[in-house]
Scaffold this motif. Structure first.
Motif, short mmCIF file in Angstrom:
data_model
loop_
_atom_site.label_atom_id
_atom_site.label_comp_id
_atom_site.label_asym_id
_atom_site.label_seq_id
_atom_site.Cartn_x
_atom_site.Cartn_y
_atom_site.Cartn_z
N ASP A 1 10.60 12.42 -9.57
CA ASP A 1 11.28 11.28 -9.68
C ASP A 1 12.34 10.86 -8.37
N HIS A 2 12.99 12.06 -8.10
CA HIS A 2 13.96 11.90 -6.96
C HIS A 2 13.29 11.57 -5.57
N LEU A 3 12.06 12.14 -5.57
CA LEU A 3 11.42 11.83 -4.40
C LEU A 3 11.14 10.48 -4.11
N LYS A 4 10.45 9.95 -5.28
CA LYS A 4 9.71 8.78 -5.42
C LYS A 4 11.02 7.63 -4.99
N GLU A 5 12.21 7.94 -5.79
CA GLU A 5 13.39 7.18 -5.58
C GLU A 5 13.87 7.03 -4.12
N ALA A 6 14.01 8.20 -3.42
CA ALA A 6 14.38 8.12 -2.13
C ALA A 6 13.31 7.63 -0.98
N LEU A 7 12.08 7.69 -1.21
CA LEU A 7 11.03 7.16 -0.14
C LEU A 7 11.08 5.49 -0.74
N LYS A 8 11.34 5.06 -1.86
CA LYS A 8 11.01 3.62 -2.35
C LYS A 8 12.49 3.19 -1.44
N GLN A 9 13.78 3.80 -1.50
CA GLN A 9 14.92 3.24 -0.73
C GLN A 9 14.54 3.18 0.51
N LYS A 10 13.93 4.10 1.11
CA LYS A 10 13.64 4.01 2.58
C LYS A 10 12.66 2.87 3.06
N LEU A 11 11.61 2.58 2.12
CA LEU A 11 10.88 1.64 2.25
C LEU A 11 11.36 0.18 2.37
N ARG A 12 12.26 0.02 0.99
CA ARG A 12 12.98 -1.02 0.98
C ARG A 12 13.86 -1.74 2.06
N TYR A 13 14.61 -0.48 2.76
CA TYR A 13 15.46 -0.63 3.93
C TYR A 13 14.47 -1.14 4.90
N LEU A 14 13.42 -0.43 5.28
CA LEU A 14 12.62 -0.78 6.53
C LEU A 14 11.93 -2.35 6.37
N ILE A 15 11.68 -2.83 5.05
CA ILE A 15 11.12 -3.85 4.99
C ILE A 15 12.11 -5.00 5.01
N ASP A 16 13.18 -4.63 4.46
CA ASP A 16 14.46 -5.75 4.53
C ASP A 16 14.80 -6.11 6.12
N ALA A 17 14.78 -4.87 6.87
CA ALA A 17 15.02 -4.97 8.15
C ALA A 17 13.96 -5.54 9.02
N ALA A 18 12.81 -5.71 8.49
CA ALA A 18 11.56 -5.97 9.19
C ALA A 18 11.61 -7.64 9.01
N SER B 1 0.78 -1.15 -0.03
CA SER B 1 0.11 -0.01 0.03
C SER B 1 0.73 1.47 -0.04
N ILE B 2 2.10 1.40 0.57
CA ILE B 2 2.91 2.51 0.80
C ILE B 2 3.44 2.76 -0.70
N LEU B 3 4.07 1.43 -1.16
CA LEU B 3 4.62 1.64 -2.50
C LEU B 3 3.59 2.25 -3.69
N GLU B 4 2.32 1.66 -3.70
CA GLU B 4 1.27 2.10 -4.48
C GLU B 4 1.27 3.82 -4.15
N LYS B 5 1.21 4.11 -3.03
CA LYS B 5 1.12 5.74 -3.00
C LYS B 5 2.30 6.33 -3.68
N ILE B 6 3.45 5.80 -3.24
CA ILE B 6 4.84 6.38 -3.74
C ILE B 6 4.79 6.73 -5.29
N ASN B 7 4.05 5.46 -5.84
CA ASN B 7 4.39 5.58 -7.34
C ASN B 7 3.10 6.52 -7.88
N THR B 8 2.59 7.09 -7.09
CA THR B 8 1.69 8.08 -7.65
C THR B 8 2.15 9.48 -7.38
N LEU B 9 3.34 9.55 -6.81
CA LEU B 9 4.00 11.00 -6.69
C LEU B 9 4.76 11.30 -8.15
N GLU B 10 4.80 12.74 -8.25
CA GLU B 10 5.29 13.01 -9.47
C GLU B 10 6.87 13.12 -9.47
#
Ligand SMILES: C[S@@+](CC[C@H](N)C(=O)[O-])C[C@H]1O[C@@H](n2cnc3c(N)ncnc32)[C@H](O)[C@@H]1O
Length: 237
Positions: free
Chosen positions: A203-220, A192-201
Protein backbone atom coordinates in the motif's frame (compact mmCIF):
# COMPACT_ATOMS: atom_id res chain seq x y z
CA UNK A 1 5.46 11.00 -41.53
CA UNK A 2 7.78 9.95 -44.31
CA UNK A 3 8.24 6.30 -43.44
CA UNK A 4 9.70 3.87 -45.99
CA UNK A 5 10.17 6.72 -48.45
CA UNK A 6 11.35 5.63 -51.91
CA UNK A 7 11.05 1.89 -51.23
CA UNK A 8 9.34 -0.18 -53.90
CA UNK A 9 6.95 -2.37 -51.91
CA UNK A 10 4.50 -3.33 -54.64
CA UNK A 11 4.26 -7.13 -55.02
CA UNK A 12 7.17 -7.63 -52.61
CA UNK A 13 7.11 -10.21 -49.82
CA UNK A 14 7.44 -8.30 -46.56
CA UNK A 15 7.85 -9.51 -43.00
CA UNK A 16 6.00 -7.12 -40.67
CA UNK A 17 7.94 -7.87 -37.49
CA UNK A 18 5.71 -7.21 -34.44
CA UNK A 19 2.09 -6.73 -35.57
CA UNK A 20 0.99 -4.80 -32.45
CA UNK A 21 -1.87 -2.47 -33.31
CA UNK A 22 -1.39 -3.38 -36.98
CA UNK A 23 -0.61 0.15 -38.21
CA UNK A 24 2.38 -0.96 -40.28
CA UNK A 25 0.53 -4.01 -41.61
CA UNK A 26 -2.19 -1.80 -43.08
CA UNK A 27 0.37 0.63 -44.45
CA UNK A 28 2.27 -2.19 -46.20
CA UNK A 29 -0.90 -3.69 -47.67
CA UNK A 30 -1.89 -0.26 -48.99
CA UNK A 31 1.43 -0.08 -50.83
CA UNK A 32 0.68 -3.40 -52.52
CA UNK A 33 3.02 -5.63 -50.50
CA UNK A 34 2.39 -9.30 -49.70
CA UNK A 35 2.64 -9.28 -45.92
CA UNK A 36 3.43 -11.88 -43.29
CA UNK A 37 2.88 -10.28 -39.89
CA UNK A 38 4.29 -11.88 -36.75
CA UNK A 39 3.72 -11.11 -33.09
CA UNK A 40 4.38 -13.02 -29.89
CA UNK A 41 0.89 -12.09 -28.69
CA UNK A 42 -2.21 -13.06 -30.60
CA UNK A 43 -4.86 -11.04 -28.78
CA UNK A 44 -4.90 -8.34 -31.45
CA UNK A 45 -5.01 -10.66 -34.42
CA UNK A 46 -8.78 -10.92 -34.74
CA UNK A 47 -9.03 -7.16 -34.94
CA UNK A 48 -6.09 -6.93 -37.35
CA UNK A 49 -7.63 -9.55 -39.62
CA UNK A 50 -10.75 -7.39 -39.84
CA UNK A 51 -8.67 -4.37 -40.84
CA UNK A 52 -6.62 -6.07 -43.56
CA UNK A 53 -7.49 -8.14 -46.62
CA UNK A 54 -4.81 -10.73 -47.38
CA UNK A 55 -2.05 -10.51 -44.74
CA UNK A 56 -0.97 -13.78 -43.15
CA UNK A 57 -0.86 -13.37 -39.35
CA UNK A 58 1.40 -15.66 -37.36
CA UNK A 59 1.88 -15.96 -33.60
CA UNK A 60 5.57 -16.41 -32.93
CA UNK A 61 8.76 -15.11 -31.36
CA UNK A 62 10.87 -12.93 -33.67
CA UNK A 63 14.03 -14.29 -32.07
CA UNK A 64 13.13 -17.85 -33.02
CA UNK A 65 11.34 -18.08 -36.36
CA UNK A 66 12.06 -21.75 -37.17
CA UNK A 67 8.76 -21.82 -39.07
CA UNK A 68 10.24 -19.53 -41.77
CA UNK A 69 12.68 -20.64 -44.47
CA UNK A 70 15.99 -18.90 -45.20
CA UNK A 71 16.19 -16.03 -47.72
CA UNK A 72 12.51 -15.56 -48.58
CA UNK A 73 11.69 -11.92 -47.77
CA UNK A 74 12.33 -8.76 -49.80
CA UNK A 75 11.95 -6.58 -46.70
CA UNK A 76 11.74 -6.97 -42.93
CA UNK A 77 10.06 -3.98 -41.30
CA UNK A 78 10.21 -3.31 -37.53
CA UNK A 79 7.90 -0.45 -36.64
CA UNK A 80 8.36 0.40 -32.92
CA UNK A 81 9.28 -3.18 -32.11
CA UNK A 82 12.99 -3.10 -31.28
CA UNK A 83 12.23 -1.02 -28.15
CA UNK A 84 9.49 -3.52 -27.22
CA UNK A 85 11.59 -6.70 -27.45
CA UNK A 86 12.77 -6.31 -23.86
CA UNK A 87 9.16 -6.44 -22.67
CA UNK A 88 9.03 -10.16 -23.20
CA UNK A 89 12.59 -11.40 -22.68
CA UNK A 90 16.04 -10.04 -22.08
CA UNK A 91 19.00 -10.05 -24.48
CA UNK A 92 16.70 -10.72 -27.39
CA UNK A 93 18.05 -8.17 -29.80
CA UNK A 94 20.92 -10.12 -31.38
CA UNK A 95 18.87 -13.28 -31.82
CA UNK A 96 16.06 -11.33 -33.48
CA UNK A 97 18.56 -9.54 -35.75
CA UNK A 98 20.17 -12.87 -36.67
CA UNK A 99 16.73 -14.19 -37.64
CA UNK A 100 15.98 -11.09 -39.73
CA UNK A 101 19.28 -11.59 -41.56
CA UNK A 102 18.53 -15.27 -42.18
CA UNK A 103 15.03 -14.77 -43.62
CA UNK A 104 16.01 -11.85 -45.88
CA UNK A 105 17.03 -12.51 -49.50
CA UNK A 106 20.47 -11.31 -50.56
CA UNK A 107 20.49 -7.57 -51.45
CA UNK A 108 17.25 -7.05 -49.56
CA UNK A 109 16.56 -4.73 -46.65
CA UNK A 110 15.80 -4.55 -42.93
CA UNK A 111 14.10 -1.30 -41.83
CA UNK A 112 13.91 -0.36 -38.14
CA UNK A 113 11.74 2.57 -37.09
CA UNK A 114 11.84 3.54 -33.42
CA UNK A 115 12.47 6.29 -30.87
CA UNK A 116 15.90 7.73 -30.19
CA UNK A 117 16.85 7.32 -26.54
CA UNK A 118 14.86 9.95 -24.61
CA UNK A 119 17.75 10.70 -22.33
CA UNK A 120 21.23 11.60 -23.45
CA UNK A 121 22.70 14.31 -25.59
CA UNK A 122 22.87 12.15 -28.73
CA UNK A 123 19.15 12.46 -29.33
CA UNK A 124 18.64 15.07 -32.06
CA UNK A 125 15.65 16.54 -30.20
CA UNK A 126 16.13 17.06 -26.44
CA UNK A 127 13.21 15.61 -24.54
CA UNK A 128 10.88 17.31 -22.15
CA UNK A 129 11.83 16.32 -18.56
CA UNK A 130 8.25 15.46 -17.69
CA UNK A 131 8.11 13.00 -20.56
CA UNK A 132 11.36 11.38 -19.43
CA UNK A 133 10.06 11.16 -15.84
CA UNK A 134 6.76 9.63 -16.96
CA UNK A 135 8.74 7.12 -19.04
CA UNK A 136 10.92 6.27 -16.02
CA UNK A 137 7.88 5.85 -13.79
CA UNK A 138 6.13 3.57 -16.28
CA UNK A 139 9.26 1.44 -16.69
CA UNK A 140 9.84 1.28 -12.93
CA UNK A 141 6.29 0.05 -12.32
CA UNK A 142 6.65 -2.55 -15.09
CA UNK A 143 9.90 -3.74 -13.53
CA UNK A 144 8.23 -4.02 -10.11
CA UNK A 145 5.58 -6.20 -11.72
CA UNK A 146 8.25 -8.35 -13.35
CA UNK A 147 7.06 -7.43 -16.82
CA UNK A 148 10.24 -6.13 -18.38
CA UNK A 149 10.15 -2.66 -19.89
CA UNK A 150 10.58 -0.66 -23.06
CA UNK A 151 14.19 0.05 -23.98
CA UNK A 152 15.26 2.65 -26.50
CA UNK A 153 18.48 2.09 -28.41
CA UNK A 154 20.56 4.61 -30.29
CA UNK A 155 20.52 3.72 -34.02
CA UNK A 156 24.35 3.91 -34.20
CA UNK A 157 24.58 1.07 -31.69
CA UNK A 158 22.07 -0.99 -33.65
CA UNK A 159 23.90 -0.24 -36.91
CA UNK A 160 27.20 -1.57 -35.49
CA UNK A 161 25.46 -4.70 -34.29
CA UNK A 162 23.88 -5.25 -37.71
CA UNK A 163 27.21 -4.82 -39.51
CA UNK A 164 28.80 -7.30 -37.08
CA UNK A 165 26.06 -9.78 -37.96
CA UNK A 166 26.78 -9.53 -41.70
CA UNK A 167 24.64 -6.67 -43.05
CA UNK A 168 26.81 -4.82 -45.57
CA UNK A 169 25.56 -1.25 -45.37
CA UNK A 170 23.37 0.88 -43.09
CA UNK A 171 21.78 4.29 -43.38
CA UNK A 172 19.92 6.25 -40.68
CA UNK A 173 17.58 9.21 -41.07
CA UNK A 174 15.56 11.26 -38.58
CA UNK A 175 11.89 11.02 -39.44
CA UNK A 176 10.20 13.35 -37.09
CA UNK A 177 11.60 16.28 -35.22
CA UNK A 178 8.84 17.66 -33.04
CA UNK A 179 5.29 16.52 -32.49
CA UNK A 180 3.23 17.72 -29.53
CA UNK A 181 1.67 15.00 -27.37
CA UNK A 182 -2.09 15.25 -27.67
CA UNK A 183 -4.05 15.42 -24.38
CA UNK A 184 -5.67 12.04 -24.98
CA UNK A 185 -2.22 10.41 -25.30
CA UNK A 186 -1.25 11.80 -21.89
CA UNK A 187 -4.55 10.55 -20.45
CA UNK A 188 -3.93 7.13 -22.01
CA UNK A 189 -0.49 6.95 -20.36
CA UNK A 190 -1.92 8.04 -17.02
CA UNK A 191 -4.60 5.36 -17.19
CA UNK A 192 -2.23 2.57 -18.17
CA UNK A 193 0.32 3.48 -15.46
CA UNK A 194 -2.45 3.76 -12.84
CA UNK A 195 -3.84 0.35 -13.75
CA UNK A 196 -0.41 -1.17 -13.26
CA UNK A 197 0.18 0.63 -9.94
CA UNK A 198 -3.16 -0.67 -8.67
CA UNK A 199 -2.05 -4.26 -9.16
CA UNK A 200 0.92 -3.80 -6.77
CA UNK A 201 0.51 -5.28 -3.31
CA UNK A 202 2.33 -2.87 -0.96
CA UNK A 203 0.00 0.00 0.00
CA UNK A 204 2.72 2.52 0.90
CA UNK A 205 4.49 1.89 -2.43
CA UNK A 206 1.22 2.22 -4.32
CA UNK A 207 0.48 5.54 -2.62
CA UNK A 208 3.97 6.94 -3.30
CA UNK A 209 3.82 5.97 -6.98
CA UNK A 210 0.31 7.39 -7.37
CA UNK A 211 1.46 10.67 -5.83
CA UNK A 212 4.35 10.87 -8.25
CA UNK A 213 2.03 10.11 -11.16
CA UNK A 214 -0.46 12.78 -10.08
CA UNK A 215 2.35 15.30 -9.76
CA UNK A 216 3.64 14.56 -13.27
CA UNK A 217 0.19 14.58 -14.89
CA UNK A 218 -0.76 17.87 -13.19
CA UNK A 219 2.52 19.43 -14.31
CA UNK A 220 1.97 18.11 -17.85
CA UNK A 221 -1.36 19.99 -18.06
CA UNK A 222 0.48 23.31 -18.11
CA UNK A 223 3.11 22.31 -20.64
CA UNK A 224 3.33 21.41 -24.27
CA UNK A 225 5.07 18.03 -24.30
CA UNK A 226 6.78 17.05 -27.51
CA UNK A 227 7.74 13.54 -28.61
CA UNK A 228 11.32 12.54 -28.99
CA UNK A 229 12.81 12.07 -32.42
CA UNK A 230 12.18 8.94 -34.41
CA UNK A 231 14.80 7.28 -36.57
CA UNK A 232 14.55 5.05 -39.62
CA UNK A 233 17.52 2.72 -39.88
CA UNK A 234 17.91 0.80 -43.15
CA UNK A 235 20.32 -2.12 -43.39
CA UNK A 236 21.15 -3.97 -46.60
CA UNK A 237 21.95 -7.66 -46.60
C1 LIG B 1 4.54 -1.15 -30.26
S1 LIG B 1 4.00 -2.68 -30.79
C2 LIG B 1 4.31 -2.69 -32.52
C3 LIG B 1 3.49 -1.72 -33.32
C4 LIG B 1 3.21 -2.16 -34.74
N1 LIG B 1 4.38 -2.56 -35.47
C5 LIG B 1 2.46 -1.10 -35.50
O1 LIG B 1 2.98 -0.59 -36.51
O2 LIG B 1 1.33 -0.79 -35.10
C6 LIG B 1 5.27 -3.80 -30.25
C7 LIG B 1 4.90 -5.25 -30.49
O3 LIG B 1 6.07 -6.06 -30.40
C8 LIG B 1 5.63 -7.33 -29.94
N2 LIG B 1 6.77 -8.12 -29.47
C9 LIG B 1 7.57 -7.87 -28.40
N3 LIG B 1 8.51 -8.83 -28.29
C10 LIG B 1 8.28 -9.72 -29.31
C11 LIG B 1 8.91 -10.92 -29.72
N4 LIG B 1 9.94 -11.43 -29.06
N5 LIG B 1 8.42 -11.55 -30.81
C12 LIG B 1 7.34 -11.05 -31.48
N6 LIG B 1 6.72 -9.92 -31.15
C13 LIG B 1 7.17 -9.26 -30.06
C14 LIG B 1 4.66 -6.97 -28.84
O4 LIG B 1 3.81 -8.06 -28.54
C15 LIG B 1 3.92 -5.79 -29.46
O5 LIG B 1 2.73 -6.20 -30.10
Amino acid sequence: MDKLKGLDLEGKLVLDAGTGGCNMTKYLENWGAEVVSIDIRNDWQVDCREQTSHTEFVTGDLSQMDFLEDEVFDYVICNFVVSALSQTKELLLSSAFREFYRVLKKDSMLVIIDYYPFEGDRCPVPCNNLQVELWRLENAVSELLGEGHLEEYHPDILASELIALGFRDTDTSVLLEKVPWPKDLIAEHEQSILEKINTLEEDHLKEALKQKLRYLIDAAKDQKIESGAIYELRALK
